[in-house]
Design a protein around this motif. Sequence first.
Motif, PDB file in Angstrom:
ATOM      1  N   CYS A 290       1.246  -1.252   0.399  1.00  0.00           N
ATOM      2  CA  CYS A 290       0.170  -0.441  -0.120  1.00  0.00           C
ATOM      3  C   CYS A 290       0.965   1.396   0.127  1.00  0.00           C
ATOM      4  O   CYS A 290       0.625   2.471  -0.699  1.00  0.00           O
ATOM      5  CB  CYS A 290      -1.233  -0.246   1.569  1.00  0.00           C
ATOM      6  SG  CYS A 290      -0.119   0.395   2.599  1.00  0.00           S
TER       7      CYS A 290
ATOM      8  N   CYS B 149      -4.059   2.853   0.980  1.00  0.00           N
ATOM      9  CA  CYS B 149      -4.486   2.201   2.405  1.00  0.00           C
ATOM     10  C   CYS B 149      -4.550   2.754   3.841  1.00  0.00           C
ATOM     11  O   CYS B 149      -3.233   3.695   4.142  1.00  0.00           O
ATOM     12  CB  CYS B 149      -3.773   1.196   1.900  1.00  0.00           C
ATOM     13  SG  CYS B 149      -3.877  -0.066   3.707  1.00  0.00           S
TER      14      CYS B 149
ATOM     15  N   ASN C  86      -6.489  -4.855   5.802  1.00  0.00           N
ATOM     16  CA  ASN C  86      -7.338  -3.685   5.107  1.00  0.00           C
ATOM     17  C   ASN C  86      -8.456  -4.232   4.953  1.00  0.00           C
ATOM     18  O   ASN C  86      -8.830  -6.004   4.973  1.00  0.00           O
ATOM     19  CB  ASN C  86      -6.862  -3.671   3.472  1.00  0.00           C
ATOM     20  CG  ASN C  86      -7.556  -2.304   2.785  1.00  0.00           C
ATOM     21  OD1 ASN C  86      -8.436  -2.093   3.285  1.00  0.00           O
ATOM     22  ND2 ASN C  86      -6.717  -2.402   2.078  1.00  0.00           N
TER      23      ASN C  86
ATOM     24  N   CYS D 214     -10.090  -2.290  -1.181  1.00  0.00           N
ATOM     25  CA  CYS D 214      -8.528  -2.671  -1.253  1.00  0.00           C
ATOM     26  C   CYS D 214      -7.768  -2.780  -2.976  1.00  0.00           C
ATOM     27  O   CYS D 214      -6.710  -2.532  -2.286  1.00  0.00           O
ATOM     28  CB  CYS D 214      -7.920  -3.445   0.027  1.00  0.00           C
ATOM     29  SG  CYS D 214      -8.739  -5.483  -0.948  1.00  0.00           S
TER      30      CYS D 214
ATOM     31  N   SER E 167      -3.077  -6.444  -1.353  1.00  0.00           N
ATOM     32  CA  SER E 167      -3.735  -6.527  -0.099  1.00  0.00           C
ATOM     33  C   SER E 167      -4.825  -7.755  -0.295  1.00  0.00           C
ATOM     34  O   SER E 167      -5.373  -8.815  -1.899  1.00  0.00           O
ATOM     35  CB  SER E 167      -4.834  -5.620  -0.317  1.00  0.00           C
ATOM     36  OG  SER E 167      -5.341  -4.851  -1.529  1.00  0.00           O
TER      37      SER E 167
END
Length: 164
Positions: free
Chosen positions: A20, A32, A96, A101, A108
């Motif tokens: 992220c 994120c 997450n 996401c 993720s």
Amino acid sequence: MIVKKKFPPKVACVHCNGGCRAKQSPEGYDLCSYGCTGCGACIDTCHFGAISLNSYGVAEVDESKCVGCGACYLACPQRVIHLRLEDNPIVVLCSNKDARCKDACEVSCIGCGLCEKTCPAGAIKVSENRAFIFSDKCLSCGACAMVCPRNVIHDKRGILTHRI
């Protein structure tokens, strides 16, 4: 006579791959909002020198130094550090909860459910768009890690999976 139940030792584990951090908003914020921010609070709190930042700027635990005290968990503002049973090496390295996401992080958990369907022990459940492993049921077989399309599930022993 009182018999004390012996519990397996625990170690800290950071539930973030760091992918992220590769994607940021035009203002420079990580997309994120659930990942490790690399703030260093866990490093400052650990009296055993078990935590450092990796090349992604994400906290990483040296399990040979970790005593499982939980101080890093309490210090982490993102709550991405959790204690896991040392004898269960299979972990989901993502915190997450956002259904979108996959737009924010390329590594993720997307909550696809393949791991849940593949697990022979029924030790994985997908909730809040991510997989959770129940250590007390997990066989550490790694079947979930082998089917994960985004390589989010890892074997901390390095036998079945490896970090890229």
